[in-house]
Design a protein around this motif. Structure first.
Motif, PDB file in Angstrom:
ATOM      1  N   ILE A 147     -26.259 -29.808  39.261  1.00 12.02           N
ATOM      2  CA  ILE A 147     -26.234 -31.142  39.960  1.00 12.02           C
ATOM      3  C   ILE A 147     -25.382 -32.097  39.110  1.00 12.02           C
ATOM      4  O   ILE A 147     -24.550 -32.755  39.168  1.00 12.02           O
ATOM      5  N   TYR A 148     -25.734 -31.985  37.725  1.00  7.66           N
ATOM      6  CA  TYR A 148     -25.005 -32.566  36.576  1.00  7.66           C
ATOM      7  C   TYR A 148     -23.565 -32.378  36.552  1.00  7.66           C
ATOM      8  O   TYR A 148     -22.703 -33.302  36.500  1.00  7.66           O
TER       9      TYR A 148
ATOM     10  N   ALA B 169     -18.768 -43.946  47.358  1.00  7.73           N
ATOM     11  CA  ALA B 169     -18.808 -42.442  47.012  1.00  7.73           C
ATOM     12  C   ALA B 169     -19.784 -42.253  45.920  1.00  7.73           C
ATOM     13  O   ALA B 169     -20.674 -41.114  46.044  1.00  7.73           O
ATOM     14  N   MET B 170     -20.156 -43.140  45.191  1.00  7.35           N
ATOM     15  CA  MET B 170     -21.479 -42.950  44.277  1.00  7.35           C
ATOM     16  C   MET B 170     -22.639 -42.951  44.795  1.00  7.35           C
ATOM     17  O   MET B 170     -23.421 -42.248  44.600  1.00  7.35           O
ATOM     18  N   VAL B 171     -22.778 -43.976  45.752  1.00  5.81           N
ATOM     19  CA  VAL B 171     -24.082 -43.998  46.546  1.00  5.81           C
ATOM     20  C   VAL B 171     -24.233 -42.637  47.200  1.00  5.81           C
ATOM     21  O   VAL B 171     -25.316 -42.194  47.619  1.00  5.81           O
ATOM     22  N   THR B 172     -22.893 -42.252  48.096  1.00  8.55           N
ATOM     23  CA  THR B 172     -23.162 -40.685  48.876  1.00  8.55           C
ATOM     24  C   THR B 172     -23.480 -39.697  47.923  1.00  8.55           C
ATOM     25  O   THR B 172     -24.379 -38.888  48.240  1.00  8.55           O
ATOM     26  N   LEU B 173     -23.040 -39.744  46.867  1.00  2.00           N
ATOM     27  CA  LEU B 173     -23.234 -38.696  45.812  1.00  2.00           C
ATOM     28  C   LEU B 173     -24.638 -38.810  45.348  1.00  2.00           C
ATOM     29  O   LEU B 173     -25.464 -37.815  45.097  1.00  2.00           O
ATOM     30  N   ALA B 174     -25.151 -39.944  44.985  1.00  2.00           N
ATOM     31  CA  ALA B 174     -26.703 -40.017  44.654  1.00  2.00           C
ATOM     32  C   ALA B 174     -27.431 -39.665  45.591  1.00  2.00           C
ATOM     33  O   ALA B 174     -28.511 -39.230  45.136  1.00  2.00           O
ATOM     34  N   ALA B 175     -27.243 -40.081  46.903  1.00  5.30           N
ATOM     35  CA  ALA B 175     -28.273 -39.860  47.788  1.00  5.30           C
ATOM     36  C   ALA B 175     -28.305 -38.314  48.010  1.00  5.30           C
ATOM     37  O   ALA B 175     -29.280 -37.567  48.552  1.00  5.30           O
TER      38      ALA B 175
ATOM     39  N   ILE C  67     -32.150 -34.932  47.078  1.00  9.35           N
ATOM     40  CA  ILE C  67     -32.777 -33.852  47.737  1.00  9.35           C
ATOM     41  C   ILE C  67     -33.065 -32.542  47.261  1.00  9.35           C
ATOM     42  O   ILE C  67     -34.193 -32.070  47.194  1.00  9.35           O
ATOM     43  N   PRO C  68     -32.006 -31.816  46.693  1.00 14.04           N
ATOM     44  CA  PRO C  68     -31.993 -30.634  46.168  1.00 14.04           C
ATOM     45  C   PRO C  68     -32.943 -30.455  44.742  1.00 14.04           C
ATOM     46  O   PRO C  68     -33.357 -29.636  44.560  1.00 14.04           O
TER      47      PRO C  68
ATOM     48  N   VAL D 124     -16.799 -35.772  49.828  1.00 13.70           N
ATOM     49  CA  VAL D 124     -16.551 -37.268  49.113  1.00 13.70           C
ATOM     50  C   VAL D 124     -15.451 -37.132  48.370  1.00 13.70           C
ATOM     51  O   VAL D 124     -14.731 -38.354  48.164  1.00 13.70           O
ATOM     52  N   VAL D 125     -15.363 -35.997  47.357  1.00 10.60           N
ATOM     53  CA  VAL D 125     -14.138 -36.104  46.573  1.00 10.60           C
ATOM     54  C   VAL D 125     -12.814 -36.189  47.277  1.00 10.60           C
ATOM     55  O   VAL D 125     -11.761 -36.768  46.921  1.00 10.60           O
TER      56      VAL D 125
END
Length: 156
Positions: A34-35, A60-66, A70-71, A89-90
């Motif tokens: 994930i990192y 985009a950052m909030v979407t990626l963070a959300a 989960i995984p 997102v990208v």
């Protein structure tokens, strides 16, 4: 988990959870993946992602963070959905940036109108009030950028 299995004094369940010990090794691997996914995504979104955040960058950052939460936390969820969402997102972020670069009306629609806060070393107080920026914050930002006095600024 059944309600009768939940005990307030069960500290091991609080700390370790109800997952096998092998999941923690998998968790380290998942966190690493994930990192890397976030680093690659941010790199592909462009330099603006690492400097100042616009509305689209923040979304985009909030979407990626959300997506990554989960995984990382659920052993029954795979990494593929997070990877697919990051790719989407990208791609959307890059498409918006390219379209905004070519079309000024779309740029104003997606990014907002650019506000000039300082003209010829004079603060535009009406514009600063409209964008909700205090004099102190503006001066602090200028100081952070290495500007000692407002007379050094022609346009901001």
């Amino acid at each position: 988990m059944k309600p009768e299995d939940i005990k307030i004094t069960d500290w091991m369940r609080w700390l370790v959870g109800d997952v096998p010990a092998g999941f923690y090794i998998e968790l380290v691997i998942r966190a690493f993946v994930i990192y890397l996914l976030l680093m690659v995504s941010m790199r592909l979104m462009g330099k603006r992602m690492s400097s100042q955040l616009g509305r689209n960058d923040l979304v985009a950052m909030v979407t990626l963070a959300a997506t990554i939460g989960i995984p990382l936390q659920a052993p029954d969820r795979g990494l593929l959905p997070a990877i697919l969402i990051a790719v989407i997102v990208v791609l959307v972020s890059r498409w918006i940036a390219a379209k905004a670069f070519k079309d000024s009306k779309f740029e104003i629609f997606s990014q907002g109108k650019i506000s000039v806060l300082v003209r010829n070393s004079i603060m535009d107080l009406n514009e600063m009030k409209r964008v909700r920026l205090t004099r102190e914050r503006l001066v602090a930002q200028l100081r952070h950028s290495g500007i000692k006095q407002l007379g050094q600024v022609k346009r901001l």
